[in-house]
Design a protein around this motif. Structure first.
Motif, mmCIF file in Angstrom:
data_model
loop_
_atom_site.group_PDB
_atom_site.id
_atom_site.type_symbol
_atom_site.label_atom_id
_atom_site.label_comp_id
_atom_site.label_asym_id
_atom_site.label_seq_id
_atom_site.Cartn_x
_atom_site.Cartn_y
_atom_site.Cartn_z
ATOM 1 N N ALA A 18 0.806 -1.215 0.000
ATOM 2 C CA ALA A 18 0.000 0.000 0.000
ATOM 3 C C ALA A 18 0.841 1.269 0.000
ATOM 4 O O ALA A 18 0.347 2.345 -0.330
ATOM 5 N N ASP A 19 2.101 1.181 0.375
ATOM 6 C CA ASP A 19 2.964 2.349 0.459
ATOM 7 C C ASP A 19 4.278 2.107 -0.262
ATOM 8 O O ASP A 19 4.617 0.979 -0.618
ATOM 9 N N GLY A 20 5.024 3.184 -0.446
ATOM 10 C CA GLY A 20 6.331 3.082 -1.073
ATOM 11 C C GLY A 20 7.375 2.522 -0.127
ATOM 12 O O GLY A 20 7.139 2.344 1.070
ATOM 13 N N VAL A 21 8.552 2.232 -0.672
ATOM 14 C CA VAL A 21 9.667 1.663 0.084
ATOM 15 C C VAL A 21 10.949 2.371 -0.331
ATOM 16 O O VAL A 21 11.170 2.628 -1.514
ATOM 17 N N LEU A 22 11.782 2.687 0.638
ATOM 18 C CA LEU A 22 13.102 3.247 0.355
ATOM 19 C C LEU A 22 14.101 2.099 0.286
ATOM 20 O O LEU A 22 14.264 1.336 1.234
ATOM 21 N N THR A 23 14.764 1.960 -0.845
ATOM 22 C CA THR A 23 15.702 0.865 -1.056
ATOM 23 C C THR A 23 16.924 1.405 -1.781
ATOM 24 O O THR A 23 17.151 2.616 -1.826
ATOM 25 N N HIS A 24 17.731 0.544 -2.367
ATOM 26 C CA HIS A 24 18.850 0.994 -3.181
ATOM 27 C C HIS A 24 18.984 0.064 -4.382
ATOM 28 O O HIS A 24 18.490 -1.068 -4.382
ATOM 29 N N LEU A 25 19.620 0.572 -5.431
ATOM 30 C CA LEU A 25 19.674 -0.157 -6.689
ATOM 31 C C LEU A 25 20.330 -1.519 -6.546
ATOM 32 O O LEU A 25 19.920 -2.483 -7.199
ATOM 33 N N ALA A 26 21.366 -1.616 -5.706
ATOM 34 C CA ALA A 26 22.041 -2.897 -5.540
ATOM 35 C C ALA A 26 21.093 -3.957 -5.003
ATOM 36 O O ALA A 26 21.131 -5.125 -5.431
ATOM 37 N N ALA A 27 20.210 -3.580 -4.068
ATOM 38 C CA ALA A 27 19.247 -4.532 -3.522
ATOM 39 C C ALA A 27 18.242 -4.957 -4.584
ATOM 40 O O ALA A 27 17.922 -6.145 -4.724
ATOM 41 N N VAL A 28 17.735 -3.986 -5.342
ATOM 42 C CA VAL A 28 16.769 -4.291 -6.395
ATOM 43 C C VAL A 28 17.381 -5.232 -7.424
ATOM 44 O O VAL A 28 16.779 -6.244 -7.819
ATOM 45 N N GLU A 29 18.600 -4.921 -7.851
ATOM 46 C CA GLU A 29 19.233 -5.721 -8.891
ATOM 47 C C GLU A 29 19.611 -7.115 -8.387
ATOM 48 O O GLU A 29 19.548 -8.090 -9.135
ATOM 49 N N ALA A 30 19.998 -7.216 -7.120
ATOM 50 C CA ALA A 30 20.337 -8.529 -6.567
ATOM 51 C C ALA A 30 19.113 -9.442 -6.551
ATOM 52 O O ALA A 30 19.191 -10.624 -6.923
ATOM 53 N N VAL A 31 17.978 -8.913 -6.114
ATOM 54 C CA VAL A 31 16.751 -9.715 -6.065
ATOM 55 C C VAL A 31 16.326 -10.133 -7.470
ATOM 56 O O VAL A 31 15.976 -11.296 -7.722
ATOM 57 N N LEU A 32 16.369 -9.188 -8.414
ATOM 58 C CA LEU A 32 15.944 -9.491 -9.772
ATOM 59 C C LEU A 32 16.920 -10.443 -10.470
ATOM 60 O O LEU A 32 16.496 -11.318 -11.237
#
Length: 506
Positions: free
Chosen positions: A119-133
């Motif tokens: 329901a809300d946004g999340v503060l993350t970083h590109l390294a985390a996003v790319e690692a999961v993907l």
């Protein structure tokens, strides 16, 4: 030959690769950088805000919890996902440096906002996003080759061939997800049009002799804007010089200190600058997202300033919209014209984001005209209507594709409807198929849906909050393709299903 070659292993390219791999396509990702690690992608320089719409995309593919874990979060921030009624959102960001008050968001004006884990946004970083993907893509059989720079493209009626050095990579389709300076965009001949910049922005990691001189957070000044981030020495500056700084050069410590002093109005001293980069608010967009067998997504298709944290979210939206349509085309079960709806739906969204960032640049402009507009906008953001409007924009909840229906939910991202057994819509979308939710007691859509079960899941039962709906048809990207009240007409469902999933084979 691969079904699809994707150029660019950033978040957009990887998300698209996962969508195609989920559908069973053979996918090759080519990435110019030899290694995935970079300080510009890790915390703090790689910090990014994912909007509720992007968080929803991760939720719908079962990647939200891994993303939260990789981001150092245990749960998504915001309201209780098990609550019966929606709660005010968490932090809702800013418009042109003017921070919004979440208490002023009018929930009554958001009838389709339901409680849920996304329901809300999340503060993350590109390294985390790319690692999961990357991990997800690997499990789905996607091949990623790094250190490959595409230098030429050739296409015909049957497909496209990318060349990198002495190597060639043939595919039926190629998608450029290779960023704002996209090689694919230029090699394929896409027209790129837009507006020139008003400012040069800088991001840096620096050691300050006197850090307390700079106020924390976002600071609008008579000469520009500066940001002092929570991480020590992480700074941002916007200098309204007409984008005059030569971005082919690395900004020096002396240059950065001069700009920061002028914009902040302080005598701040930079002892050392370990990392620095510049950007502008140049806003450009390709006139189409497809030329033959070549498509674009993310920054390859549109560039703009990072003000408002829209870029990554816009790209993830592109990937989510394109993935299932390209997969259906590759696998031979797409209805006529399905792939053309990618440009038709996403180009207006991109144009809207470019306009949104242009407006913010004008509001921040440090001259009497900009300051006058800023005063008006500040007053508007002091109202519930003004804050709610901006929240809808930055959260992605205002996006509605024109699908030719007056039904108010059609064309919007579906709310995370929850069935009486506790199952959420997001969980039903994890395999990448469309979903029919039938809340009518007679299961009137069962016969119409049964011949489409390969590409469309049918679920009947009551919902905890059905929003007055009798049935909903949801595309694989989570967009409502058709909705009806309690008086369900199977013919309307069949027409929408034919449009998006094709006519069932006899």
């Amino acid at each position: 030959m691969h079904d699809v070659v994707i150029v660019g292993a950033g978040p957009v390219g990887l998300f698209l690769a996962c969508e195609l791999g989920l559908a069973g396509c053979s996918v090759l990702v080519l990435e110019r950088e030899p290694e995935p690690g970079s300080p510009w992608r890790a915390d703090p320089l790689g910090m990014r805000g994912l909007s509720a719409g992007s968080v929803e995309a991760f939720h719908r593919r079962g990647m939200l919890h891994p993303l939260l874990a990789a981001s150092g979060l245990h749960d998504a921030p915001g309201p209780d996902p098990d609550a019966d009624e929606p709660s005010p959102p968490g932090g809702v960001g800013h418009f042109a440096g003017l921070v919004l008050d979440p208490a002023k968001v009018d929930l009554a004006a958001l009838p389709y906002r339901l409680p849920g884990p996304a329901a809300d946004g999340v503060l993350t970083h590109l390294a985390a996003v790319e690692a999961v993907l990357s991990e997800r893509a690997s499990r789905l059989g996607v091949e990623i080759r790094r250190g490959v720079t595409v230098s030429a493209l050739a296409q015909d009626d049957d497909g496209v061939v990318a060349r990198a050095g002495e190597h060639t990579y043939p595919a039926r389709w190629l998608v450029g997800c290779d960023g704002g300076r996209s090689a694919v965009r230029g090699l394929a001949g896409f027209e790129f049009v837009g507006t020139e910049p008003l400012f040069t922005g800088y991001v840096m990691l620096a050691a300050l002799a006197d850090p307390d001189v700079l106020r924390p957070g976002i600071n609008l000044t008579p000469t520009g804007l500066y940001l002092r981030m929570p991480a020590e020495g992480h700074l941002g500056v916007m200098d309204f010089d007409g984008g005059a700084f030569d971005r082919s050069q690395q900004p020096t410590r002396d240059h950065l200190q001069t700009v920061l002093r002028r914009v902040s109005g302080t005598a701040v001293t930079l002892n050392d600058v370990s990392l620095a980069s510049s950007f502008t608010d140049r806003a450009m967009q390709t006139t189409t997202y497809r030329l033959g067998h070549v498509l674009l997504a993310g920054d390859a298709a549109h560039i703009h300033s990072p003000v408002g944290r829209q870029g990554l979210n816009l790209g993830i939206g592109d990937a989510m919209n394109l993935g299932w349509k390209l997969a259906a085309t590759v696998l031979g079960h797409a209805p006529d014209g399905l792939l053309d709806t990618y440009t038709r739906e996403r180009h207006p969204v991109g144009a809207s984001v470019l306009a949104w960032t242009r407006a913010q640049a004008v509001v921040m402009r440090p001259d009497p005209h900009g300051q006058a507009i800023q005063a008006v906008v500040r007053d508007l953001l002091g109202t519930r209507d003004g804050t709610t409007h901006v929240f809808e924009k930055v959260s992605g909840s205002s996006i509605r594709y024109d699908l030719g229906s007056d039904q108010p939910l059609t064309g919007r991202s579906a709310p995370d409807l929850r069935l009486d057994d506790g199952t959420r819509l997001g969980e039903l979308l994890r395999d990448g198929r469309g979903v029919t939710l039938d809340f009518s007691s007679g299961h009137r859509l069962r016969e119409a849906a049964k011949d489409r079960r390969t590409h469309l899941r049918y679920v009947a039962g009551a919902a905890r909050n059905d929003l007055g709906l009798g049935a909903v048809l949801i595309r694989p990207d989570g967009v409502v393709a058709w909705a009806a009240g309690h008086d369900v007409d199977p013919k309307g469902f069949e027409q929408a299903a034919d449009q998006w999933f094709g006519t069932p084979r006899t």
